[in-house]
Design a protein around this motif. Structure first.
Motif, short mmCIF file in Angstrom:
data_model
loop_
_atom_site.label_atom_id
_atom_site.label_comp_id
_atom_site.label_asym_id
_atom_site.label_seq_id
_atom_site.Cartn_x
_atom_site.Cartn_y
_atom_site.Cartn_z
N LYS A 1 31.29 23.01 42.01
CA LYS A 1 32.71 23.06 41.70
C LYS A 1 33.50 22.15 42.64
O LYS A 1 34.35 21.38 42.20
N TYR A 2 33.22 22.23 43.94
CA TYR A 2 33.92 21.37 44.90
C TYR A 2 33.59 19.90 44.66
O TYR A 2 34.46 19.04 44.80
N TYR A 3 32.37 19.62 44.30
CA TYR A 3 31.99 18.24 43.97
C TYR A 3 32.83 17.75 42.80
O TYR A 3 33.36 16.64 42.82
N SER A 4 32.97 18.58 41.79
CA SER A 4 33.77 18.23 40.62
C SER A 4 35.23 17.98 40.99
O SER A 4 35.84 17.02 40.52
N ILE A 5 35.78 18.85 41.83
CA ILE A 5 37.17 18.70 42.25
C ILE A 5 37.37 17.42 43.04
O ILE A 5 38.34 16.67 42.81
N VAL A 6 36.47 17.13 43.96
CA VAL A 6 36.58 15.92 44.77
C VAL A 6 36.51 14.69 43.88
O VAL A 6 37.29 13.76 44.05
N ARG A 7 35.59 14.67 42.94
CA ARG A 7 35.47 13.50 42.05
C ARG A 7 36.72 13.31 41.20
O ARG A 7 37.11 12.19 40.93
N VAL B 1 20.19 16.30 39.50
CA VAL B 1 20.11 14.91 39.07
C VAL B 1 21.45 14.45 38.49
O VAL B 1 21.90 13.33 38.72
N PHE B 2 22.10 15.34 37.71
CA PHE B 2 23.37 15.03 37.06
C PHE B 2 24.43 16.03 37.51
O PHE B 2 24.71 17.00 36.80
N PRO B 3 25.03 15.84 38.69
CA PRO B 3 25.98 16.83 39.20
C PRO B 3 27.23 16.99 38.34
O PRO B 3 27.88 18.02 38.38
N GLU C 1 30.78 20.05 35.29
CA GLU C 1 32.08 19.86 34.68
C GLU C 1 32.01 20.02 33.16
O GLU C 1 32.88 20.65 32.55
N ARG C 2 30.99 19.48 32.56
CA ARG C 2 30.86 19.53 31.11
C ARG C 2 30.55 20.93 30.61
O ARG C 2 31.03 21.34 29.57
N VAL C 3 29.75 21.66 31.34
CA VAL C 3 29.38 23.02 30.93
C VAL C 3 30.56 23.96 31.09
O VAL C 3 30.76 24.86 30.28
N ARG C 4 31.36 23.77 32.11
CA ARG C 4 32.49 24.66 32.37
C ARG C 4 33.62 24.50 31.36
O ARG C 4 34.45 25.38 31.23
N ARG D 1 17.70 28.20 36.07
CA ARG D 1 16.80 27.30 36.78
C ARG D 1 16.89 25.89 36.22
O ARG D 1 16.98 24.91 36.95
N LEU D 2 16.92 25.78 34.89
CA LEU D 2 17.05 24.48 34.24
C LEU D 2 18.40 23.86 34.55
O LEU D 2 18.49 22.67 34.89
N PHE D 3 19.48 24.64 34.45
CA PHE D 3 20.82 24.13 34.72
C PHE D 3 20.94 23.59 36.14
O PHE D 3 21.42 22.48 36.36
N TYR D 4 20.50 24.38 37.11
CA TYR D 4 20.63 23.95 38.51
C TYR D 4 19.70 22.77 38.82
O TYR D 4 20.06 21.90 39.61
N ALA D 5 18.55 22.70 38.20
CA ALA D 5 17.65 21.56 38.41
C ALA D 5 18.27 20.29 37.82
O ALA D 5 18.25 19.23 38.45
N LEU D 6 18.82 20.41 36.62
CA LEU D 6 19.47 19.24 36.01
C LEU D 6 20.72 18.83 36.79
O LEU D 6 21.02 17.64 36.88
N SER D 7 21.41 19.79 37.35
CA SER D 7 22.61 19.49 38.14
C SER D 7 22.26 18.74 39.41
O SER D 7 23.10 18.04 39.97
#
Length: 77
Positions: free
Chosen positions: A19-25, A67-69, A73-76, A59-65
């Motif tokens: 979430k913080y990564y998304s906000i900073v970007r 690579v693709f942080p 944003e898109r899921v939320r 597990r899949l979501f966090y693993a993909l995140s």
């Protein structure tokens, strides 16, 4: 076994970093150093956690995140 509270705490920690990564970007696109630091923190935390209590979807979501942080944003939305 591991209690649900500890697993939930890991979910919250990983989600908070994303979430913080998304906000900073979004709010500070010129501050790439902070975004990079958050991304490194996410990867470190993800690798450190035991993911046995995570369901396969999380597990899949966090693993993909990892690579693709920006996936967070898109899921939320």
């Amino acid at each position: 076994g591991e209690d649900a509270y500890a697993i939930r705490e890991r979910y919250c920690h990983l989600s908070a970093i994303l979430k913080y990564y998304s906000i900073v970007r979004k709010e500070l696109p010129e501050d790439k150093a902070v975004a990079a630091k958050l991304r490194r923190e996410y990867v470190r935390a993800y690798r450190a956690y035991d993911k046995k209590g995570f369901g396969w979807k999380r597990r899949l979501f966090y693993a993909l995140s990892m690579v693709f942080p920006t996936l967070y944003e898109r899921v939320r939305k």
